[in-house]
Design a protein around this motif. Structure first.
Motif, PDB file in Angstrom:
ATOM      1  N   VAL A 138      -1.795  -4.092   3.076  1.00  6.74           N
ATOM      2  CA  VAL A 138      -1.396  -2.689   3.061  1.00  6.74           C
ATOM      3  C   VAL A 138      -0.019  -2.535   3.693  1.00  6.74           C
ATOM      4  N   THR A 139       0.649  -1.442   3.363  1.00  8.62           N
ATOM      5  CA  THR A 139       1.971  -1.148   3.917  1.00  8.62           C
ATOM      6  C   THR A 139       1.925   0.174   4.660  1.00  8.62           C
ATOM      7  N   LEU A 140       2.355   0.155   5.918  1.00  9.45           N
ATOM      8  CA  LEU A 140       2.489   1.373   6.708  1.00  9.45           C
ATOM      9  C   LEU A 140       3.971   1.660   6.845  1.00  9.45           C
ATOM     10  N   GLY A 141       4.386   2.843   6.415  1.00  7.56           N
ATOM     11  CA  GLY A 141       5.799   3.210   6.443  1.00  7.56           C
ATOM     12  C   GLY A 141       6.342   3.393   7.847  1.00  7.56           C
ATOM     13  N   ASP A 142       7.642   3.552   7.933  1.00  8.00           N
ATOM     14  CA  ASP A 142       8.316   3.735   9.219  1.00  8.00           C
ATOM     15  C   ASP A 142       7.716   4.914   9.978  1.00  8.00           C
ATOM     16  N   GLY A 143       7.543   4.729  11.279  1.00  6.44           N
ATOM     17  CA  GLY A 143       7.103   5.815  12.138  1.00  6.44           C
ATOM     18  C   GLY A 143       5.628   6.141  12.086  1.00  6.44           C
ATOM     19  N   CYS A 144       4.811   5.316  11.458  1.00  4.54           N
ATOM     20  CA  CYS A 144       3.372   5.588  11.417  1.00  4.54           C
ATOM     21  C   CYS A 144       2.741   5.349  12.786  1.00  4.54           C
ATOM     22  N   VAL A 145       1.660   6.083  13.055  1.00  8.59           N
ATOM     23  CA  VAL A 145       0.873   5.909  14.268  1.00  8.59           C
ATOM     24  C   VAL A 145      -0.578   5.717  13.843  1.00  8.59           C
ATOM     25  N   VAL A 146      -1.169   4.611  14.300  1.00  8.97           N
ATOM     26  CA  VAL A 146      -2.567   4.321  14.014  1.00  8.97           C
ATOM     27  C   VAL A 146      -3.353   4.615  15.284  1.00  8.97           C
ATOM     28  N   GLY A 147      -4.325   5.512  15.192  1.00 10.41           N
ATOM     29  CA  GLY A 147      -5.122   5.888  16.351  1.00 10.41           C
ATOM     30  C   GLY A 147      -6.036   4.772  16.808  1.00 10.41           C
ATOM     31  N   ALA A 148      -6.483   4.879  18.044  1.00 10.81           N
ATOM     32  CA  ALA A 148      -7.374   3.882  18.624  1.00 10.81           C
ATOM     33  C   ALA A 148      -8.634   3.735  17.777  1.00 10.81           C
ATOM     34  N   HIS A 149      -9.025   2.503  17.545  1.00 14.02           N
ATOM     35  CA  HIS A 149     -10.241   2.105  16.819  1.00 14.02           C
ATOM     36  C   HIS A 149     -10.270   2.518  15.350  1.00 14.02           C
ATOM     37  N   ALA A 150      -9.132   2.882  14.802  1.00 18.21           N
ATOM     38  CA  ALA A 150      -9.063   3.187  13.367  1.00 18.21           C
ATOM     39  C   ALA A 150      -9.168   1.888  12.574  1.00 18.21           C
ATOM     40  N   VAL A 151      -9.648   2.000  11.347  1.00 15.77           N
ATOM     41  CA  VAL A 151      -9.683   0.862  10.426  1.00 15.77           C
ATOM     42  C   VAL A 151      -8.875   1.268   9.203  1.00 15.77           C
ATOM     43  N   VAL A 152      -7.701   0.662   9.060  1.00 21.13           N
ATOM     44  CA  VAL A 152      -6.773   1.030   7.994  1.00 21.13           C
ATOM     45  C   VAL A 152      -6.928   0.049   6.842  1.00 21.13           C
ATOM     46  N   LEU A 153      -7.234   0.578   5.657  1.00 14.74           N
ATOM     47  CA  LEU A 153      -7.458  -0.243   4.469  1.00 14.74           C
ATOM     48  C   LEU A 153      -6.550   0.154   3.307  1.00 14.74           C
ATOM     49  N   GLN A 154      -5.736   1.208   3.496  1.00 15.55           N
ATOM     50  CA  GLN A 154      -4.870   1.701   2.423  1.00 15.55           C
ATOM     51  C   GLN A 154      -3.463   1.942   2.942  1.00 15.55           C
ATOM     52  N   ASP A 155      -2.501   1.916   2.024  1.00 21.18           N
ATOM     53  CA  ASP A 155      -1.109   2.182   2.374  1.00 21.18           C
ATOM     54  C   ASP A 155      -0.969   3.592   2.958  1.00 21.18           C
ATOM     55  N   ALA A 156       0.102   3.769   3.756  1.00 17.70           N
ATOM     56  CA  ALA A 156       0.397   5.089   4.314  1.00 17.70           C
ATOM     57  C   ALA A 156       1.896   5.338   4.234  1.00 17.70           C
ATOM     58  N   PRO A 157       2.296   6.550   3.860  1.00 11.76           N
ATOM     59  CA  PRO A 157       3.724   6.876   3.794  1.00 11.76           C
ATOM     60  C   PRO A 157       4.320   6.954   5.202  1.00 11.76           C
ATOM     61  N   PRO A 158       5.652   6.968   5.296  1.00 13.92           N
ATOM     62  CA  PRO A 158       6.299   7.082   6.609  1.00 13.92           C
ATOM     63  C   PRO A 158       5.820   8.308   7.382  1.00 13.92           C
ATOM     64  N   ARG A 159       5.831   8.163   8.716  1.00 13.74           N
ATOM     65  CA  ARG A 159       5.453   9.217   9.667  1.00 13.74           C
ATOM     66  C   ARG A 159       4.069   9.780   9.394  1.00 13.74           C
ATOM     67  N   SER A 160       3.133   8.862   9.169  1.00 13.61           N
ATOM     68  CA  SER A 160       1.738   9.253   8.985  1.00 13.61           C
ATOM     69  C   SER A 160       0.942   8.936  10.243  1.00 13.61           C
ATOM     70  N   LEU A 161      -0.059   9.748  10.494  1.00  7.12           N
ATOM     71  CA  LEU A 161      -1.039   9.490  11.532  1.00  7.12           C
ATOM     72  C   LEU A 161      -2.296   9.006  10.832  1.00  7.12           C
ATOM     73  N   LEU A 162      -2.811   7.858  11.259  1.00  2.69           N
ATOM     74  CA  LEU A 162      -4.002   7.287  10.630  1.00  2.69           C
ATOM     75  C   LEU A 162      -5.118   7.207  11.666  1.00  2.69           C
ATOM     76  N   VAL A 163      -6.197   7.931  11.414  1.00  2.00           N
ATOM     77  CA  VAL A 163      -7.342   7.926  12.318  1.00  2.00           C
ATOM     78  C   VAL A 163      -8.616   7.829  11.504  1.00  2.00           C
ATOM     79  N   GLY A 164      -9.661   7.288  12.133  1.00  2.00           N
ATOM     80  CA  GLY A 164     -10.968   7.204  11.502  1.00  2.00           C
ATOM     81  C   GLY A 164     -11.267   5.827  10.957  1.00  2.00           C
ATOM     82  N   SER A 165     -12.475   5.711  10.413  1.00  2.00           N
ATOM     83  CA  SER A 165     -12.933   4.444   9.847  1.00  2.00           C
ATOM     84  C   SER A 165     -13.750   4.730   8.591  1.00  2.00           C
ATOM     85  N   PRO A 166     -13.182   4.535   7.405  1.00  2.00           N
ATOM     86  CA  PRO A 166     -11.818   4.082   7.151  1.00  2.00           C
ATOM     87  C   PRO A 166     -10.814   5.189   7.471  1.00  2.00           C
TER      88      PRO A 166
END
Length: 191
Positions: A138-166
């Motif tokens: 997967v690709t996480l764009g510039d400036g992304c933040v992945v929250g604690a204990h998140a499980v990232v399985l898909q790409d995210a655009p720049p400056r995204s917040l990723l939380v949860g599972s998935p």
């Protein structure tokens, strides 16, 4: 940049990113995440010279010493910082941009046993919170933040917040002056 210049840059990065850092000497001698990054750089150079066994040996000694496992085949940019490094794993085909920060227990792992690109690509200024897993190519764009204990399985655009599972991506608020100096604390976001 010279070796000593890179070491100074790494120490300065740790001082900037970790409010608990009290001195350059403390960071230089006692920060296991920083030691793991330095060992990775040696192992990576050996990997590029195709001294695969020796490179893996260096990375395994570093893992035993620091608790951080970074495969020497990974590609990592400048000012990489691992805060409380224990349990961090960075896979062979992972690619990390500049100014990436990982907290303890982060896995940048694969979802396939095939000999192909199977680990994540993180852009510049990406922060991954404690215990999070970013799995697969997967690709996480510039400036992304992945929250604690998140499980990232898909790409995210720049400056995204990723939380949860998935993890689900949502936009981060517009850039503030504070964001330009410090990373967003991924522990401050909830599911």
């Amino acid at each position: 940049m010279s070796v000593f210049g890179r070491i100074r840059e790494d120490v300065a990065t740790a001082r900037l990113r970790d409010p608990a850092a009290r001195s350059n000497a403390e960071v230089f001698w006692l920060y296991s995440g920083l030691h793991a990054v330095w060992a990775y750089r040696v192992a990576h150079r050996l990997w590029l010279w195709r001294w695969f066994f020796v490179a893996r040996w260096v990375s395994q000694v570093a893992r035993a010493w620091t608790g951080v496992e970074i495969h020497p085949g990974a590609t990592i940019g400048r000012r990489f910082f691992i805060d409380h490094g224990m349990g961090v794993v960075v896979g062979e085909t992972a690619e990390l941009g500049d100014d990436v920060m990982l907290y303890h227990g982060v896995t940048l792992g694969g979802r396939s046993s095939q000999r192909t690109k199977r680990h994540p690509t993180l852009g510049n200024h990406v922060t991954v919170g404690a215990g999070a897993a970013v799995l697969g190519p997967v690709t996480l764009g510039d400036g992304c933040v992945v929250g604690a204990h998140a499980v990232v399985l898909q790409d995210a655009p720049p400056r995204s917040l990723l939380v949860g599972s998935p993890a689900k991506a949502r936009p981060i608020a517009p850039v503030h002056e504070f964001d330009q100096q410090f990373f967003v604390d991924p522990g401050s976001y909830s599911i």
